[in-house]
Design an enzyme around this catalytic site. Structure first.
Site, mmCIF file in Angstrom:
data_model
loop_
_atom_site.group_PDB
_atom_site.id
_atom_site.type_symbol
_atom_site.label_atom_id
_atom_site.label_comp_id
_atom_site.label_asym_id
_atom_site.label_seq_id
_atom_site.Cartn_x
_atom_site.Cartn_y
_atom_site.Cartn_z
ATOM 1 N N CYS A 50 0.708 -1.206 0.062
ATOM 2 C CA CYS A 50 -0.086 -0.018 -0.003
ATOM 3 C C CYS A 50 0.720 1.269 -0.039
ATOM 4 O O CYS A 50 0.319 2.412 -0.217
ATOM 5 C CB CYS A 50 -1.100 0.079 1.165
ATOM 6 N N HIS A 99 18.760 0.407 -1.873
ATOM 7 C CA HIS A 99 17.179 0.942 -1.628
ATOM 8 C C HIS A 99 16.645 -0.345 -1.082
ATOM 9 O O HIS A 99 15.783 -0.488 -0.194
ATOM 10 C CB HIS A 99 16.631 1.124 -2.866
#
Lengths: 443, 274
Positions: A50, A99
């Site tokens: 989400c 990342h």
């Protein structure tokens, strides 16, 4: 082989755009397969939660990778590219690994240290691997990221302490009762926090959830939602006497749970603790109830304070978690470089072995008369000599400290032994295990 | 001979402290390994002494302390390995290390009085030492319960809250350790009385045996210990005294145990010479 990453996250895009670019509500496996079919990516993984939609790619073409993925996003989600490109981030090579390691560690999450993300990263990789869209580079990268996530969780307190009121209440319940199996919960009133707390308690295995409210319809609706049972309001005192955990959130202007009520409900022989979570404002429980020996009373401010303390503790752990990410990143880069040297090492070994075999061939007329055992011994001894000669150079090439040195060394080896004449420029992209998903699936 | 176990216990103690402070799983595993090595070396020492004097060495205060330490370590390891809970180590190890210093500094000579050469006597001492080891664990569990209880009750969720097991687990373990200790204490005391009566009959001239009664401070404290733990066991069963009350009782009980065991053995004149 080169690494790319393109995506949006809660840091770069508003929620409405993240919803439009979300893959998780559809089949992520199908999305990654569609991406693999229309791009030159040899390997790809789609991570969609989400808070982020990210596409990890390992491929040979640096020039077109970004455009290809943007086009895929635009077509797959039926959105004009201009509507989302300003919110995209694009990383390549080392920054991709950094990342992903930070994401798996929970450092890039909206709530730093939240534990679900590691499972989501694993799930994203599994979905891509099942469709045979992954290969050696992304497999290694993601495996490494799982390890980073585990290390950060076990070696730092980044994920410790609840950071929501309902979860703080559940953690407290576990510190009082241990396992919650078989414990009885009474929910008084049906507010948002009490519903969430009841759901969390249910997820932690409590035995029974009773719900009571002045408005029977509210209680019945919540009972259905949390698989509990409804208790009429006039049975409140009896339900209280049977409960181990009480969650109360009524709109009453005066305390509905008083010391006298609790004392009479507990009676003289009650041995077990009673945990009361009062999330109502104004409070539902008289503060004097907390003075009873076996009663643990927490109101919404107490829980909020715990949440704030936990958040500040987590932020104090960020530095340690970042250090683990950097340490693992350095190790990963060493692995990547050793992988880059493999082509040269293989070519070097083939060159030495071909010379060995050619010399044995040349001496065939002299060796022909020897018994087979002696010839086998010759073969074995010469192979061992070659192995020993190449042992140190191989280790040195694999363990070079930085990319610049590696390029210089492999170039020197290529020239000294004329390796390119036989094996080409030594681009790892031509390695036998670096194939496109289409090729992989057709095998 | 007792020095090697002491060194290993001390090293384990440091590792348990690191494990507790940093919540480092590696330090926890190292601590358990060091403690296992410590108890193995201690078993060897006790084994050698048993071969030397032909019975388990506890008829002398220092050797009895060493045997108690050995039993306490074994009991703690049993608790740790069955519950997979290492946070108690940092509380138990200081007791183990502190008590093991006694036999190291003052080894003593094993009492070879023929009057002690009776199976009743060995059952008496072994039961009591095991009971005291259980009470040691119960005392530590009681103290940790109180620490955890205070933090949750006062809403200051701090150092111990993050590191100790739940109140329920601490209370259950405390209850089990107290009940086990009480059973062995009861058996030990009954066997002690039986042995005294028998020994008095066999050695009528032994003044120590004749002087054994409730007036003797050591015997008085042993009976007091039994009374305290009997109350703890009964109060839990009948009056619902669990949780903090039970925790305080086990801590108090263990203080009496240590008083019975140490100052009385070394500094007070008593008919009970060990």
């Amino acid at each position: 082989m080169h690494l790319f990453l393109l995506g949006v996250s809660h840091r770069t895009a508003p929620v409405d755009l993240r919803e439009k670019l979300d893959f998780s509500s559809r089949d992520v496996g199908a999305a990654v397969e569609a991406l693999a079919a229309r791009s030159s990516a040899a390997e790809s993984v789609v991570l969609s939660t989400c808070n982020r939609s990210e596409i990890y790619v390992a491929g040979t073409s640096t020039a077109t990778a970004r455009d290809e993925i943007v086009r895929f996003l635009s077509e797959y989600h039926d959105l004009p590219a201009e509507s989302f490109t300003p919110h995209l981030f694009f990383f390549s090579e080392t920054e991709v690994a950094r990342h992903l390691f930070r994401v798996a560690a929970g450092l890039d999450s909206l709530v730093v240290g939240e534990p679900q993300i590691l499972g989501q990263v694993k799930e994203a990789f599994r979905a891509a691997a099942e469709r045979r869209c992954t290969g050696p580079v992304l497999r290694k990268l993601f495996d490494w990221s799982f390890n980073v996530g585990k290390r950060v969780r076990s070696e730092t307190a980044l994920g410790e302490g609840a950071v929501s009121i309902s979860f703080a209440a559940v953690q407290l319940a576990r510190k009082i009762f241990g396992r919650l199996h078989g414990r009885r919960v009474l929910v008084v009133g049906a507010g948002e926090i009490s519903t969430l707390t009841a759901q969390h308690l249910r997820a932690h295995g409590v035995g029974e959830v009773a719900i009571t409210s002045r408005t029977a319809a509210h209680a019945q609706a919540l009972a259905t939602e949390v698989a509990g049972h409804w208790v009429p309001w006039d049975g409140f005192a009896t339900a209280l006497a049977n409960a181990d955990i009480i969650v109360t959130a009524t709109g009453s202007q005066r305390p509905i749970i008083t010391r006298a009520l609790v004392e009479s409900a507990l009676g003289r022989h009650r041995r077990e603790p009673l945990f009361i979570i009062d999330v109502a404002v104004p409070r539902d429980v008289d503060a004097a109830v907390g003075e009873i020996e076996q009663v643990f009373l927490y109101n919404v401010d107490d829980l909020q304070t715990i949440v704030q303390e936990n958040l500040s503790k987590r932020s104090g752990e960020i530095e340690r978690a970042e250090a683990i990410v950097n340490e693992e990143l350095a190790r990963f880069l060493v692995w990547q470089r050793s992988r880059g040297a493999i082509q040269t090492v293989v070519a070097l070994r083939e060159r030495f072995d071909s010379i060995r075999r050619a010399e044995l061939q040349r001496l065939e007329s002299k060796l022909g008369g020897l018994p087979p055992e002696t010839r086998a011994l010759f073969d074995q001894v010469t192979r061992l000599i070659v192995e020993k000669l190449l042992l140190d150079p191989t280790e040195q090439l694999k363990g070079l400290p930085d990319e610049e040195t590696q390029v210089a060394y492999t170039e020197a080896v290529n020239r000294l032994f004329r390796l390119r004449d036989d094996s080409g420029p030594g681009d790892p992209a031509t390695s036998s295990d670096d194939v496109t998903p289409a090729q992989r699936r057709s095998r | 001979m007792n020095l090697l176990p002491l060194i290993l216990y001390a090293a384990a103690g440091i590792a348990y402290a690191v494990h507790f402070a940093r919540r480092d799983a590696g330090a926890g595993r190292t601590a358990t390994t060091l403690l296992l090595l410590g108890v193995l070396s201690h078993t060897f020492v006790i084994g050698m002494q048993t071969m030397e004097v032909r019975h388990v060495p506890f008829a002398n205060p220092s050797r009895a302390v060493a045997t108690f330490v050995w039993l306490l370590t074994l009991s703690y390891l049993y608790l740790e390995l069955t519950t997979d809970e290492r946070s108690m180590g940092v509380f138990v190890l200081p007791i183990i290390i502190g008590l093991q210093l006694i036999p190291v500094l003052n080894p003593g000579v094993e009492n070879k009085d023929p009057v002690l050469d009776s199976p009743w006597f060995w059952v008496h001492v072994a039961s009591l030492l095991f009971a005291y080891a259980s009470f040691g664990l119960a005392g530590v569990l009681g103290v940790t319960y109180v620490l955890q209880f205070k933090e949750i009750k006062k809403k200051h969720l701090g150092y111990f809250y993050m590191r100790l097991p739940s109140l329920q687990i601490l209370d259950r373990m405390n209850s089990r350790a107290t009940a086990t200790g009480w059973t062995f204490l009861t058996v030990g005391l009954i066997v002690g009385v039986v042995w005294t009566l028998e020994a008095r009959r066999l050695a009528p001239g032994n003044t120590n045996l004749q002087a054994m009664s409730l007036d003797d401070p050591k015997i008085f404290f042993a009976v007091l210990t039994w009374a305290v733990y009997s109350f703890a066991v009964l109060a839990r069963k009948i009056m619902g005294w669990n949780g903090r009350r039970a925790a305080w009782l086990s801590a108090l009980g263990f203080v009496i145990v240590l008083l019975t065991f140490l100052p009385l053995s070394y500094f007070v004149k008593t008919s009970h010479t060990f």
